[in-house]
Motif scaffolding. Structure first.
Motif, PDB file in Angstrom:
ATOM      1  N   UNK A 103       0.763  -0.967   0.124  1.00  0.00           N
ATOM      2  CA  UNK A 103       0.416   0.147  -0.004  1.00  0.00           C
ATOM      3  C   UNK A 103       0.927   1.029  -0.334  1.00  0.00           C
ATOM      4  N   UNK A 104       1.981   1.039   0.093  1.00  0.00           N
ATOM      5  CA  UNK A 104       2.852   2.564   1.179  1.00  0.00           C
ATOM      6  C   UNK A 104       3.161   2.489  -0.559  1.00  0.00           C
ATOM      7  N   UNK A 105       4.065   1.669  -1.080  1.00  0.00           N
ATOM      8  CA  UNK A 105       5.044   1.686  -2.727  1.00  0.00           C
ATOM      9  C   UNK A 105       3.813   1.996  -3.620  1.00  0.00           C
ATOM     10  N   UNK A 106       2.815   1.303  -4.003  1.00  0.00           N
ATOM     11  CA  UNK A 106       1.739   1.110  -4.351  1.00  0.00           C
ATOM     12  C   UNK A 106       0.520   2.027  -4.511  1.00  0.00           C
ATOM     13  N   UNK A 107       0.429   2.649  -3.203  1.00  0.00           N
ATOM     14  CA  UNK A 107      -0.799   3.200  -4.039  1.00  0.00           C
ATOM     15  C   UNK A 107      -2.016   2.364  -3.223  1.00  0.00           C
ATOM     16  N   UNK A 108      -2.823   2.824  -2.822  1.00  0.00           N
ATOM     17  CA  UNK A 108      -3.861   2.063  -2.231  1.00  0.00           C
ATOM     18  C   UNK A 108      -4.922   1.402  -2.985  1.00  0.00           C
ATOM     19  N   UNK A 109      -4.827   1.735  -4.554  1.00  0.00           N
ATOM     20  CA  UNK A 109      -5.392   1.399  -5.611  1.00  0.00           C
ATOM     21  C   UNK A 109      -5.077  -0.037  -6.062  1.00  0.00           C
ATOM     22  N   UNK A 110      -3.305  -0.048  -6.545  1.00  0.00           N
ATOM     23  CA  UNK A 110      -2.124  -0.655  -6.893  1.00  0.00           C
ATOM     24  C   UNK A 110      -2.099  -2.191  -5.807  1.00  0.00           C
ATOM     25  N   UNK A 111      -2.639  -1.411  -4.696  1.00  0.00           N
ATOM     26  CA  UNK A 111      -2.208  -1.859  -3.793  1.00  0.00           C
ATOM     27  C   UNK A 111      -3.782  -3.827  -3.577  1.00  0.00           C
ATOM     28  N   UNK A 112      -5.063  -2.872  -3.783  1.00  0.00           N
ATOM     29  CA  UNK A 112      -6.079  -3.585  -4.347  1.00  0.00           C
ATOM     30  C   UNK A 112      -5.852  -4.927  -4.972  1.00  0.00           C
ATOM     31  N   UNK A 113      -5.474  -4.024  -6.451  1.00  0.00           N
ATOM     32  CA  UNK A 113      -5.412  -4.598  -6.728  1.00  0.00           C
ATOM     33  C   UNK A 113      -4.468  -5.876  -6.819  1.00  0.00           C
ATOM     34  N   UNK A 114      -3.116  -5.804  -7.263  1.00  0.00           N
ATOM     35  CA  UNK A 114      -2.557  -6.810  -6.406  1.00  0.00           C
ATOM     36  C   UNK A 114      -3.474  -8.001  -5.771  1.00  0.00           C
ATOM     37  N   UNK A 115      -3.597  -7.435  -4.997  1.00  0.00           N
ATOM     38  CA  UNK A 115      -4.088  -8.242  -3.408  1.00  0.00           C
ATOM     39  C   UNK A 115      -5.715  -8.977  -4.354  1.00  0.00           C
ATOM     40  N   UNK A 116      -5.589  -8.345  -5.010  1.00  0.00           N
ATOM     41  CA  UNK A 116      -6.633  -9.497  -5.806  1.00  0.00           C
ATOM     42  C   UNK A 116      -6.942 -10.505  -6.523  1.00  0.00           C
ATOM     43  N   UNK A 117      -5.728 -10.078  -7.177  1.00  0.00           N
ATOM     44  CA  UNK A 117      -4.262 -10.834  -8.246  1.00  0.00           C
ATOM     45  C   UNK A 117      -4.627 -11.840  -6.943  1.00  0.00           C
ATOM     46  N   UNK A 118      -3.703 -12.034  -6.106  1.00  0.00           N
ATOM     47  CA  UNK A 118      -2.789 -12.918  -5.122  1.00  0.00           C
ATOM     48  C   UNK A 118      -3.491 -13.749  -5.081  1.00  0.00           C
ATOM     49  N   UNK A 119      -5.480 -13.080  -3.966  1.00  0.00           N
ATOM     50  CA  UNK A 119      -6.318 -14.086  -3.766  1.00  0.00           C
ATOM     51  C   UNK A 119      -6.990 -15.131  -4.434  1.00  0.00           C
ATOM     52  N   UNK A 120      -6.772 -14.396  -6.057  1.00  0.00           N
ATOM     53  CA  UNK A 120      -6.961 -15.792  -6.977  1.00  0.00           C
ATOM     54  C   UNK A 120      -6.739 -16.165  -7.547  1.00  0.00           C
ATOM     55  N   UNK A 121      -5.062 -15.801  -7.284  1.00  0.00           N
ATOM     56  CA  UNK A 121      -3.788 -16.996  -7.865  1.00  0.00           C
ATOM     57  C   UNK A 121      -3.931 -18.386  -6.443  1.00  0.00           C
ATOM     58  N   UNK A 122      -4.010 -17.905  -5.625  1.00  0.00           N
ATOM     59  CA  UNK A 122      -4.208 -18.520  -4.387  1.00  0.00           C
ATOM     60  C   UNK A 122      -5.020 -19.989  -4.272  1.00  0.00           C
ATOM     61  N   UNK A 123      -6.740 -18.873  -4.502  1.00  0.00           N
ATOM     62  CA  UNK A 123      -7.983 -19.430  -4.341  1.00  0.00           C
ATOM     63  C   UNK A 123      -7.227 -21.252  -5.642  1.00  0.00           C
ATOM     64  N   UNK A 124      -7.141 -20.304  -6.741  1.00  0.00           N
ATOM     65  CA  UNK A 124      -6.945 -21.237  -8.050  1.00  0.00           C
ATOM     66  C   UNK A 124      -5.910 -22.237  -7.735  1.00  0.00           C
TER      67      UNK A 124
END
Length: 120
Positions: A59-80
């Protein structure tokens, strides 16, 4: 992890002080990580504190929008991966899979798309 948190905190504060970025953007970048840290406390360690700190760094390095986007990608990856491993009976329902590698993957994907000038 501690060094990354300190570095990213100084980085975000430097952006606020040296550019026209607002303090609200800095605070919004801390919210996803803080939420995961509270979740880690509430679940008594089922969600790791390290994941929360890593998300706070994102969140500090990317900003909150990109942080949430990266978190969503991570959640999708671990789900799959989890679904495939469960279907192949390689893991049981109570197995633990580290989440930080997926957070790194999400961060890298968002960063590559942003550097390429693409809109996600």
């Amino acid at each position: 992890l501690a060094a990354g948190a300190i570095f990213s905190g100084f980085w975000a504060m430097g952006e606020v002080l040296l550019t026209d970025q607002l303090w609200t953007a800095f605070i919004l970048g801390l919210i996803p990580g803080t939420a995961v840290l509270l979740l880690a406390k509430a679940t008594r360690g089922q969600v790791g504190c390290g994941d929360g700190w890593e998300i706070m760094i994102m969140g500090n390095l990317l900003g909150w929008v990109d942080c949430l986007l990266g978190l969503g990608i991570a959640l999708l990856g671990i789900f799959l991966i989890s679904a495939v491993l469960l279907l192949l009976r390689k893991v049981k329902g109570n197995s633990r899979i580290p989440f930080v590698p997926f957070l790194c993957m999400g961060t890298m994907i968002v960063t590559v798309f942003r550097l390429a000038g693409a809109s996600i």
